[in-house]
Design a protein around this motif. Structure first.
Motif, PDB file in Angstrom:
ATOM      1  N   GLY A 155      61.119  51.257   3.053  1.00  0.00           N
ATOM      2  CA  GLY A 155      60.692  49.866   3.136  1.00  0.00           C
ATOM      3  C   GLY A 155      59.379  49.696   3.879  1.00  0.00           C
ATOM      4  N   ASP A 156      58.803  50.798   4.380  1.00  0.00           N
ATOM      5  CA  ASP A 156      57.561  50.682   5.155  1.00  0.00           C
ATOM      6  C   ASP A 156      56.445  50.122   4.290  1.00  0.00           C
ATOM      7  N   ARG A 157      55.675  49.281   4.914  1.00  0.00           N
ATOM      8  CA  ARG A 157      54.623  48.616   4.156  1.00  0.00           C
ATOM      9  C   ARG A 157      53.316  48.679   4.922  1.00  0.00           C
ATOM     10  N   TYR A 171      67.252  48.409  12.722  1.00  0.00           N
ATOM     11  CA  TYR A 171      67.324  49.231  11.508  1.00  0.00           C
ATOM     12  C   TYR A 171      65.974  49.882  11.252  1.00  0.00           C
ATOM     13  N   HIS A 230      62.786  36.208  15.932  1.00  0.00           N
ATOM     14  CA  HIS A 230      62.388  36.799  14.653  1.00  0.00           C
ATOM     15  C   HIS A 230      60.890  36.668  14.413  1.00  0.00           C
ATOM     16  N   ALA A 231      60.209  35.915  15.244  1.00  0.00           N
ATOM     17  CA  ALA A 231      58.779  35.628  15.063  1.00  0.00           C
ATOM     18  C   ALA A 231      57.911  36.719  15.675  1.00  0.00           C
ATOM     19  N   SER A 232      56.765  36.951  15.057  1.00  0.00           N
ATOM     20  CA  SER A 232      55.731  37.794  15.646  1.00  0.00           C
ATOM     21  C   SER A 232      54.735  36.897  16.385  1.00  0.00           C
ATOM     22  N   PHE A 251      66.216  39.584   8.066  1.00  0.00           N
ATOM     23  CA  PHE A 251      65.890  40.988   8.320  1.00  0.00           C
ATOM     24  C   PHE A 251      64.378  41.018   8.503  1.00  0.00           C
ATOM     25  N   ALA A 260      59.741  47.509  19.737  1.00  0.00           N
ATOM     26  CA  ALA A 260      58.678  47.678  18.742  1.00  0.00           C
ATOM     27  C   ALA A 260      59.137  46.980  17.475  1.00  0.00           C
ATOM     28  N   ARG A 261      58.229  46.296  16.805  1.00  0.00           N
ATOM     29  CA  ARG A 261      58.581  45.545  15.597  1.00  0.00           C
ATOM     30  C   ARG A 261      57.729  46.051  14.443  1.00  0.00           C
ATOM     31  N   PRO A 262      58.125  47.181  13.853  1.00  0.00           N
ATOM     32  CA  PRO A 262      57.301  47.785  12.811  1.00  0.00           C
ATOM     33  C   PRO A 262      57.335  46.997  11.498  1.00  0.00           C
ATOM     34  N   ALA A 263      56.269  47.121  10.722  1.00  0.00           N
ATOM     35  CA  ALA A 263      56.271  46.577   9.358  1.00  0.00           C
ATOM     36  C   ALA A 263      57.197  47.449   8.520  1.00  0.00           C
ATOM     37  N   THR A 264      58.300  46.876   8.049  1.00  0.00           N
ATOM     38  CA  THR A 264      59.258  47.627   7.236  1.00  0.00           C
ATOM     39  C   THR A 264      59.970  46.629   6.328  1.00  0.00           C
ATOM     40  N   PHE A 265      61.048  47.054   5.691  1.00  0.00           N
ATOM     41  CA  PHE A 265      61.823  46.182   4.811  1.00  0.00           C
ATOM     42  C   PHE A 265      62.089  44.833   5.478  1.00  0.00           C
ATOM     43  N   ALA A 266      61.772  43.742   4.774  1.00  0.00           N
ATOM     44  CA  ALA A 266      62.070  42.404   5.275  1.00  0.00           C
ATOM     45  C   ALA A 266      62.841  41.648   4.209  1.00  0.00           C
ATOM     46  N   HIS A 267      63.723  40.756   4.636  1.00  0.00           N
ATOM     47  CA  HIS A 267      64.571  40.021   3.706  1.00  0.00           C
ATOM     48  C   HIS A 267      65.017  38.761   4.426  1.00  0.00           C
ATOM     49  N   ASP A 310      63.973  51.712   7.838  1.00  0.00           N
ATOM     50  CA  ASP A 310      64.102  51.867   6.393  1.00  0.00           C
ATOM     51  C   ASP A 310      62.847  52.575   5.889  1.00  0.00           C
ATOM     52  N   ARG A 355      61.038  42.993  10.498  1.00  0.00           N
ATOM     53  CA  ARG A 355      60.344  43.940  11.367  1.00  0.00           C
ATOM     54  C   ARG A 355      61.318  44.771  12.219  1.00  0.00           C
TER      55      ARG A 355
END
Lengths: 282, 282
Positions: free
Chosen positions: A280-282, A275, B224-226, A247, B118-125, A277, A249
């Motif tokens: 979950g924003d950081r 998704y 999955h990479a930035s 999971f 867009a790949r925002p900074a959010t919940f990551a897992h 969240d 970005r």
């Protein structure tokens, strides 16, 4: 004396939702169905099924399904849509297709490609086994909202049911194992199997233990079943297993397997899922 | 007195092989490269990379790579090819592309779709860990034929190297873990990563312990990479893991992961692979 003719059988709602009427060479018209409606558009599996049907039922189609990719570009509005399906390349033993679904003058709502091929009897090997599961009949039915499409399937989780009341601060396992049946029951065909490839809830709601905005943006299905495998499956439920690797970005992956009631791998499905969240924003 | 100017740096053979020259709106011309030649056409990873480049380097492209599907329709002949890439739908945070590669008047040699977002900074897992592996430098290089493309990569198997002398009557494991470096070294970018997604030998030759006719017919890669992840990776080797679930009637699946040298999952790749096995006919 009057004669009473037997009533024509009512078509299954899935066949109504995926019916396509020819409107030109390589072009068909369909209509969204409330029976498979999701929150802001149709269940994605029905969109995938319509695109599969356009290629699969095309008179030029040769061979059996091997691969299908569907990109979900935008939510469909209720009403009519158009599907175009064309062979991009026909070889001796494989045939490649490109498809597009559009609505009004708003452009593409879904793009797709498909591959059909000759499936000769040759070396076979099945290193992966189906997940252990109690029988469908002994597995409790997962309660659904009664919202359109979720009421068209019978979800019975063996493992990894959504846990809406769990501790959201700790990620739950992304993996689920579940039986899925059609409501009402329907014999399995390749169009129905394409829909089942999108049957799994986004892994994000399992992991975050809450409902969040999510949606499949791209799905690729690989078909391993023969027509005989589907006939042997009939209208029984399938066993599904879904999991995710990452999971990251705003998108997560998902890989899933669809097993027959007799333990044969019918299809695999791989998705990119969007998704959001807010917590979950950081 | 004469002045000596510093020599312009030689372009990397990968950049030569994936160079595209604009020929019209949304259309480019490329040329096959002997440096990445395979037996009957270019290495599929370079075909995927050219299609990725056409969309990624397009002035209308918005967002970072999320998904790429490439269908390999026919072997390319040596020489020029054309690539067309068009945005099918641009949304607020996602953009869908369709691409096609063709040659002469023979029609499509590859069809493709891509998704950027867009790949925002959010919940990551990240529930999946990289496979354990000794360092690249301590892993022996796998001997290759010196044939075009295999000489452009440095394959170092940690597990599941092809075993050409093993007992072919018992299927070998489908799984491989290996380091892969570019020869010569080259900083990783999304175009190079698209090629790496097709770097794995068809699982059939691992399982059957012999060379057999095989080829990827459809590949879907999820990114999955930035850009920062790729910059951090630089020109170091990546660690790959590939496996298969089923070999059935002439096609097998393959799922693979590409890990950075620092243990970050950069991409996942899923394939349908054609195979023929004369000794396996039944």
């Amino acid at each position: 004396m009057t004669q009473t003719l037997p009533a024509a059988p009512e078509p299954h709602p899935f066949d109504v939702a995926t019916a396509l009427e020819p409107i030109a060479d390589d072009a068909w018209r369909g209509r969204t169905s409330d029976a498979y409606w999701n929150m802001v558009g149709p269940f994605g599996g029905v969109v995938a099924a319509c695109l599969m049907r356009a290629a699969h039922d095309h008179p030029l189609r040769r061979g059996e399904p091997v691969a299908l990719t569907v990109n979900f570009c935008a939510a469909l509005a209720k009403g009519e849509f158009a599907v175009v399906a064309r062979p991009a390349r026909t070889n001796r033993s494989t045939q490649h297709w490109t498809m597009e679904m559009s609505q009004g003058d708003g452009g593409a709502v879904a793009t797709a490609t498909a591959l059909f091929g000759a499936r000769p009897a040759t070396f076979a090997h099945r290193p992966v086994a189906p997940p252990p599961a109690p029988p469908f009949e002994e597995t409790p039915r997962f309660p659904v909202s009664g919202l359109g499409w979720t009421d068209r399937y019978d979800f019975r989780f063996v493992e990894g049911a959504p846990d809406w009341n769990g501790d959201a601060s700790v990620p739950a396992p992304a993996r689920s194992v579940l039986w899925v049946g059609n409501r009402p029951i329907r014999p399995l065909d390749f169009v129905g199997l394409a829909a089942l490839c999108d049957i799994f809830f986004g892994r994000i709601v399992h992991v975050r233990r809450r409902m969040l905005p999510f949606g499949t943006v791209s799905m690729t299905a690989f078909f391993h079943a023969s027509a005989e495998d589907l006939a042997a499956q009939g209208d029984r439920p399938v066993l599904g297993r879904a999991d995710a690797r990452v999971f990251e970005r705003g998108f997560h992956d998902q890989s899933a397997e669809i097993w027959s009631a007799d333990g044969r791998l019918l299809a695999t499905s791989h998705q990119a899922v969007y998704y959001r969240d807010p917590d979950g924003d950081r």
